[in-house]
Design an enzyme around this catalytic site. Structure first.
Site, mmCIF file in Angstrom:
data_model
loop_
_atom_site.group_PDB
_atom_site.id
_atom_site.type_symbol
_atom_site.label_atom_id
_atom_site.label_comp_id
_atom_site.label_asym_id
_atom_site.label_seq_id
_atom_site.Cartn_x
_atom_site.Cartn_y
_atom_site.Cartn_z
ATOM 1 C CG PHE A 87 45.385 23.779 -58.145
ATOM 2 C CD1 PHE A 87 47.005 24.669 -57.772
ATOM 3 C CD2 PHE A 87 44.204 25.151 -57.792
ATOM 4 C CE1 PHE A 87 46.207 24.778 -56.557
ATOM 5 C CE2 PHE A 87 44.681 25.430 -56.807
ATOM 6 C CZ PHE A 87 45.641 26.187 -56.220
ATOM 7 C CB CYS A 88 43.079 20.109 -55.281
ATOM 8 S SG CYS A 88 41.929 19.842 -54.121
ATOM 9 N N PRO A 89 41.661 23.422 -55.364
ATOM 10 C CG PRO A 89 39.372 24.344 -56.787
ATOM 11 C CD PRO A 89 40.280 22.684 -57.039
ATOM 12 C CG ASN A 92 45.975 27.274 -52.258
ATOM 13 O OD1 ASN A 92 45.889 27.680 -53.320
ATOM 14 N ND2 ASN A 92 46.533 28.392 -51.426
#
Length: 194
Positions: A87-89, A92
């Site tokens: 998951f890439c913050p 998002n």
């Protein structure tokens, strides 16, 4: 460089709204089996995926589906994702089977755009140093510093993903290889058959 910046922004927006490979639920599922009560994703008859059902490792208790090999439940999306990477913050969004190539293109183009910006500022400052006053030089240095950090960070990410692609692994598998039986051999050591 302006054209690349526009492409980078469009690629960013595309990645933010892209489907990472969310596994189907609802209409795309076969009715639950009477014995297990689990929904199953419609897929061609595949002996390998049927074998993995036996140990229960690929059953998602949240989505109540039998997941294909190399998929994982994403806590942030609250859905199972095919070939879950991470998951890439910043985006998002989850990076998975359907948007991994876009993610690599985004990293590559980001490095190119930021490096071009640094080169432009350096050329501006070096071209005629007597023509610039110290506030302009200080502003340029303060502007280039964080962008140089972004180039370094993006380059590190891109190099690590190039390594993972060459090893045919996801970030999740690389970090958590001990959890996945298909990555462990009889001597309990790392083994990648993909």
């Amino acid at each position: 460089a302006d054209v690349f910046l526009v492409f980078e922004i469009l690629l960013y927006l595309w990645l933010v709204w892209s489907d990472p490979g969310i596994l189907p639920q609802g209409d795309d599922l076969v009715a639950p089996e009477a014995s297990t009560g689990l929904m199953q994703v419609r897929q061609p008859e595949n002996i390998e995926s049927l074998l993995w059902i036996q140990d229960g490792k690929n059953i998602c208790p949240t989505c109540r589906i039998v997941r294909p090999l190399r998929s994982k439940h994403c806590r942030t999306l609250d859905r199972c994702v095919s070939r879950f990477d991470h998951f890439c913050p910043f985006l998002n969004n989850t990076i998975g089977a359907k948007n991994y190539r876009l993610y690599i293109a985004f990293l590559s183009l980001g490095i190119l755009v930021n490096a071009a910006f640094i080169a432009t500022v350096a050329y501006y400052l070096i071209d005629d140093p007597d023509d610039h006053e110290w506030p302009v030089i200080l502003f340029a240095i303060l502007l280039v510093g964080p962008i140089l950090g972004m180039v370094a960070w993006s380059s590190m990410l891109l190099m690590s993903h190039i390594y993972l692609m060459s090893a045919n692994l996801t970030t999740n598998e690389y970090v958590n290889w001990v959890r996945y039986k298909y990555l462990i051999n009889e001597e309990m050591k790392f083994n990648n058959d993909f």
